[in-house]
Design a protein around this motif. Sequence first.
Motif, PDB file in Angstrom:
ATOM      1  N   UNK A 228       0.808  -1.223   0.000  1.00 45.06           N
ATOM      2  CA  UNK A 228       0.000   0.000   0.000  1.00 45.06           C
ATOM      3  C   UNK A 228       0.846   1.281   0.000  1.00 45.06           C
ATOM      4  N   UNK A 229       1.825   1.324   0.904  1.00 43.44           N
ATOM      5  CA  UNK A 229       2.587   2.568   1.068  1.00 43.44           C
ATOM      6  C   UNK A 229       3.377   2.883  -0.203  1.00 43.44           C
ATOM      7  N   UNK A 230       3.915   1.839  -0.838  1.00 41.35           N
ATOM      8  CA  UNK A 230       4.673   2.060  -2.071  1.00 41.35           C
ATOM      9  C   UNK A 230       3.762   2.574  -3.172  1.00 41.35           C
ATOM     10  N   UNK A 231       2.529   2.055  -3.207  1.00 42.21           N
ATOM     11  CA  UNK A 231       1.555   2.506  -4.209  1.00 42.21           C
ATOM     12  C   UNK A 231       1.276   3.994  -4.050  1.00 42.21           C
ATOM     13  N   UNK A 232       0.979   4.391  -2.808  1.00 47.04           N
ATOM     14  CA  UNK A 232       0.647   5.797  -2.551  1.00 47.04           C
ATOM     15  C   UNK A 232       1.800   6.703  -2.937  1.00 47.04           C
ATOM     16  N   UNK A 233       3.014   6.303  -2.530  1.00 47.87           N
ATOM     17  CA  UNK A 233       4.179   7.138  -2.806  1.00 47.87           C
ATOM     18  C   UNK A 233       4.398   7.268  -4.305  1.00 47.87           C
ATOM     19  N   UNK A 234       4.270   6.150  -5.021  1.00 45.63           N
ATOM     20  CA  UNK A 234       4.511   6.181  -6.467  1.00 45.63           C
ATOM     21  C   UNK A 234       3.473   7.044  -7.168  1.00 45.63           C
ATOM     22  N   UNK A 235       2.211   6.907  -6.737  1.00 45.05           N
ATOM     23  CA  UNK A 235       1.153   7.696  -7.366  1.00 45.05           C
ATOM     24  C   UNK A 235       1.383   9.181  -7.135  1.00 45.05           C
ATOM     25  N   UNK A 236       1.841   9.519  -5.922  1.00 46.21           N
ATOM     26  CA  UNK A 236       2.080  10.927  -5.595  1.00 46.21           C
ATOM     27  C   UNK A 236       3.222  11.486  -6.443  1.00 46.21           C
ATOM     28  N   UNK A 237       4.232  10.672  -6.666  1.00 45.62           N
ATOM     29  CA  UNK A 237       5.338  11.134  -7.507  1.00 45.62           C
ATOM     30  C   UNK A 237       4.857  11.442  -8.922  1.00 45.62           C
ATOM     31  N   UNK A 238       3.912  10.653  -9.385  1.00 43.58           N
ATOM     32  CA  UNK A 238       3.502  10.794 -10.777  1.00 43.58           C
ATOM     33  C   UNK A 238       2.525  11.943 -11.003  1.00 43.58           C
ATOM     34  N   UNK A 239       1.508  12.082 -10.169  1.00 47.19           N
ATOM     35  CA  UNK A 239       0.484  13.100 -10.445  1.00 47.19           C
ATOM     36  C   UNK A 239       0.224  14.048  -9.282  1.00 47.19           C
ATOM     37  N   UNK A 240       1.016  14.015  -8.242  1.00 51.57           N
ATOM     38  CA  UNK A 240       0.710  14.866  -7.096  1.00 51.57           C
ATOM     39  C   UNK A 240      -0.395  14.234  -6.278  1.00 51.57           C
ATOM     40  N   UNK A 241      -1.281  15.060  -5.707  1.00 51.78           N
ATOM     41  CA  UNK A 241      -2.369  14.514  -4.899  1.00 51.78           C
ATOM     42  C   UNK A 241      -3.416  13.882  -5.801  1.00 51.78           C
ATOM     43  N   UNK A 242      -3.576  12.564  -5.773  1.00 49.55           N
ATOM     44  CA  UNK A 242      -4.562  11.964  -6.661  1.00 49.55           C
ATOM     45  C   UNK A 242      -5.990  12.147  -6.140  1.00 49.55           C
ATOM     46  N   UNK A 243      -6.938  12.286  -7.053  1.00 53.48           N
ATOM     47  CA  UNK A 243      -8.332  12.505  -6.638  1.00 53.48           C
ATOM     48  C   UNK A 243      -9.192  11.265  -6.704  1.00 53.48           C
ATOM     49  N   UNK A 244      -8.754  10.273  -7.441  1.00 52.13           N
ATOM     50  CA  UNK A 244      -9.605   9.089  -7.607  1.00 52.13           C
ATOM     51  C   UNK A 244      -9.010   7.935  -6.820  1.00 52.13           C
ATOM     52  N   UNK A 245      -9.767   7.383  -5.886  1.00 53.44           N
ATOM     53  CA  UNK A 245      -9.214   6.356  -5.004  1.00 53.44           C
ATOM     54  C   UNK A 245      -8.667   5.166  -5.768  1.00 53.44           C
ATOM     55  N   UNK A 246      -9.466   4.633  -6.684  1.00 52.22           N
ATOM     56  CA  UNK A 246      -9.043   3.385  -7.303  1.00 52.22           C
ATOM     57  C   UNK A 246      -7.938   3.598  -8.328  1.00 52.22           C
ATOM     58  N   UNK A 247      -7.820   4.835  -8.820  1.00 52.08           N
ATOM     59  CA  UNK A 247      -6.755   5.082  -9.788  1.00 52.08           C
ATOM     60  C   UNK A 247      -5.391   5.075  -9.117  1.00 52.08           C
TER      61      UNK A 247
END
Lengths: 327, 366
Positions: A228-247
């Motif tokens: 989970x934590x790696x997913x969140x960190x990677x997503x944040x690196x790519x698009x900043x604060x993500x708005x869609x939970x499942x994305x």
Amino acid sequence: MIRVGIPQALLYYQYFPMWKAFFGTLGAEVVVSAPTNKTILNLGVSRAVADTCLPVKIFLGHVISLIQKCDCIFVPAVTSLGKKTYNCSKIIGLPNMTRALIPECPIIFDPEINLEKGRYYLYQNIYKLGRNFTSNPFKIKEAVEDAWKSNLAYQNKMSDKGITPLEAIDRACQGKQQSTFDSNPAPLLTVAVIGHPYVIYDDYLNHRMISRLQAMGAKILLPEMVPRSALDAAARRLVGEPHWSFEIDIIGAGEYYLENKVDGLINLSVFGCGPDSMMVSFVEHRAKELKIPFLHLSLDEHTSEGGLVTRLEAFLDMIKRRQRIWV
Amino acid sequence: MGVGIPHFGNVYIPVKAMAQRLGATDTDLIIPPSMTQKTLDLGVKYSPTEACLPYKLTLGSLIETCELGADILIQARGTGICRLGYYAKGQEQMLLDLGYNARFLTIDVSHHKFKSILQLIKDMTNNAPWPKIIAAFFFGISKLVALDKIERVVQKVRPVEWEKGMASRIYREAIKAIDEAAECKTVKRVSKEYIDKLNKVPKNDKAELIKVGIVGEIYVVIEPFANMDIEVELGKLGVEVERTMTLSRWVEYSLFLNYLGINEWRKVHKLARPYVDHDVGGDGWESVGEKVLYSRKGYDGVIHLAPFTCMPEIVAQNIMPSTREDIPVLAVICDEQLGKQGMLTRLEAFVDLLSFRRRRRNGARV
């Protein structure tokens, strides 16, 4: 004993063990619809507006197939799973759409899961749901705790042991142990597949793509295998604060696997998926930067199996040629 | 430094007015050229295939402003449920890839709208004093309100005018005149002048008007290029059009009255409640509610405009047919494939259907 119907579609793949534990502790019988098949697909397609995406149509088909088999159907409206994140409109409006399109449907339990409105609102909604089964508040609390425990166990099982949700569900709910997933002896290349769980794990929808890829000699990595934590960190690196939970899972996994240099990345999405249409372009862009082959497959009810297989074969051949595994 | 905005209805007029009031020169603010097939082609070429029409059109429009020399671009941002939240992000990346060195400034349209707009103006004017900013802001808004007021009259005159196309012509003149007005007083005078002019247009009072409400996603409802001038075409067919969704209304409520706890959609949401009981993002909830509202108001039909693959509108579209209110709904899906002739044929058929229904209700045998 009340029979609660749970359609084997959409959020089933993420939350089924949790729901089963909840209703089980409350003393209800859980009825799951059969895996997607042609009849279910056609039933769903016949009801919805043409532009609706395929998973929602399949979901409606599952609901119709459950009508005679249960007393009520559980269709939660999962609006938000965190501050300032939301889900796709179609998931939020799912109970309303189901009611409008399937008027003959039995009672629908549709608690709104909206963490944007705070924890208290969530507890209230779950309590209201539980009251349909028992009048004892302590029993509801116990059910919630059981549900949360099995959810955590389920998530851990997937990320630690690297197994797919379907196998994890089998192990959690039926006690089956054998795994078919790692049976491939010596895979030549690793391919990451990203996409919504309800697309990747619905074998009828994606024409058994995962097992096909394995048969072609590829080791498959899936979003659920990333912590989970790696997913969140990677997503944040790519698009900043993500708005869609499942994305977050999809682009996070995409970014994570790209950084870990997989041999190829396949995005499995469905035609008309709004969140995917925006988010996957970021992953695609990143793959171009890192020069990693990227295949975007868009599925709909007309996708032919032959065409899909040809594209997969061509993609794997291209990767092999790049790596000079055979010339 | 040049600031560029995407084309969206008449929004460029108040923006231009604000910029002039704050002492911007012609090179400071780049007005997007009005939309043409070229804008659409550019947008389609550089967008993800399945992105929605507003994304493609605003991207095309931004590319055109970049070509004219803009290097700061303004786009909406939000934490909404629909794709709007990622417009700026995706478009920024695309423009960078195309080699335009543009910086994006975003307006938060889901939280703190008023503050974020004023802050944006302040940042761009190098900390101009607040009174000046607010005065300029209200001047811009007065133009927006005047334009929407005139448009409402135009919508009423179009179907009954004797000489077809007169109302639209006057409307175009009015837009130009309001754009050129330099004072709040002039705006008021001009707007009154043109409303009088429109009211004096020779009309066919005997015609029995068919009334249609337009609902749907805000961009395709307001931008005439996106919906192929659907209001003008309906006017030619002798149909009176009403839409509640206007820019001035958005400004009035979202920027001011919502803070006082007044929600413009409360009534509509209440009407939609039997079918949709919570927000599904975008304008989906409102579309369902407005269908019920127009049916209660005694309208003949509803036209539902939605961009292709718009998630909230698909939810609305799925729910609309099953509402108890019996009113015909024509769903027009707007995307780059929408052809004008095809749309006109559908509109004609729809209007025929409405007039048959009207006559049957009045007791005539059809």
